[in-house]
Motif scaffolding. Structure first.
Motif, PDB file in Angstrom:
ATOM      1  N   MET A   1       0.848  -1.187   0.000  1.00  0.00           N
ATOM      2  CA  MET A   1       0.000   0.000   0.000  1.00  0.00           C
ATOM      3  C   MET A   1       0.888   1.243   0.000  1.00  0.00           C
ATOM      4  N   ASN A   2       0.475   2.222  -0.770  1.00  0.00           N
ATOM      5  CA  ASN A   2       1.233   3.470  -0.764  1.00  0.00           C
ATOM      6  C   ASN A   2       0.646   4.422   0.279  1.00  0.00           C
ATOM      7  N   LEU A   3       1.255   5.576   0.410  1.00  0.00           N
ATOM      8  CA  LEU A   3       0.861   6.540   1.441  1.00  0.00           C
ATOM      9  C   LEU A   3      -0.586   6.970   1.281  1.00  0.00           C
ATOM     10  N   LYS A   4      -1.006   7.236   0.067  1.00  0.00           N
ATOM     11  CA  LYS A   4      -2.376   7.691  -0.183  1.00  0.00           C
ATOM     12  C   LYS A   4      -3.387   6.636   0.265  1.00  0.00           C
ATOM     13  N   GLU A   5      -3.125   5.379  -0.050  1.00  0.00           N
ATOM     14  CA  GLU A   5      -4.024   4.292   0.329  1.00  0.00           C
ATOM     15  C   GLU A   5      -4.048   4.097   1.852  1.00  0.00           C
ATOM     16  N   LEU A   6      -2.877   4.236   2.483  1.00  0.00           N
ATOM     17  CA  LEU A   6      -2.814   4.108   3.947  1.00  0.00           C
ATOM     18  C   LEU A   6      -3.602   5.223   4.637  1.00  0.00           C
TER      19      LEU A   6
END
Length: 119
Positions: A1-6
């Motif tokens: 997961m990338n930052l936006k998804e987290l």
């Protein structure tokens, strides 16, 4: 997961937490109201007034003999002590009982060392 998804997942969890808290707190409040009603508790029993202790307040060190007012020696001096010898206003603290008994205990220890009875 990338930052936006987290961050999106965190926002979704925060929303779920808020919803759960709201539901559980409403249920808890209903239960408290039932108990108060069932046992007839008063507001004072449920929320007793506990005086707050002033963390900055110290023990009185000086006392005005005329009025009985006291001062800790901290902060701005009261008018009754300004320009006067503070030693004249000192509150004499009684010695603790343990201090008064100390010489006797010392005598007992010394006598025990000599196998005598204290006077």
């Amino acid at each position: 997961m990338n930052l936006k998804e987290l961050l999106a997942a965190k926002a979704a969890l925060d929303a779920e937490i808020a919803t759960a808290r709201k539901g559980e707190s409403a249920a808890a409040l209903r239960r408290v109201q039932e108990l108060v009603s069932e046992f007839g508790f008063t507001m004072q029993q449920v929320f007793p007034l506990v005086p707050l202790k002033d963390k900055n307040a110290g023990e009185a060190k000086y006392q005005d003999p005329d009025t009985g007012k006291t001062w800790t020696g901290r902060g701005k001096p009261p008018t009754w002590i300004v320009g006067k010898n503070r030693e004249d206003f000192l509150i004499v603290q009684p010695e603790h009982e343990s201090h008064q008994r100390a010489p006797y205990l010392a005598e007992m220890a010394a006598a025990a060392g000599r196998n005598e009875r204290p006077c």
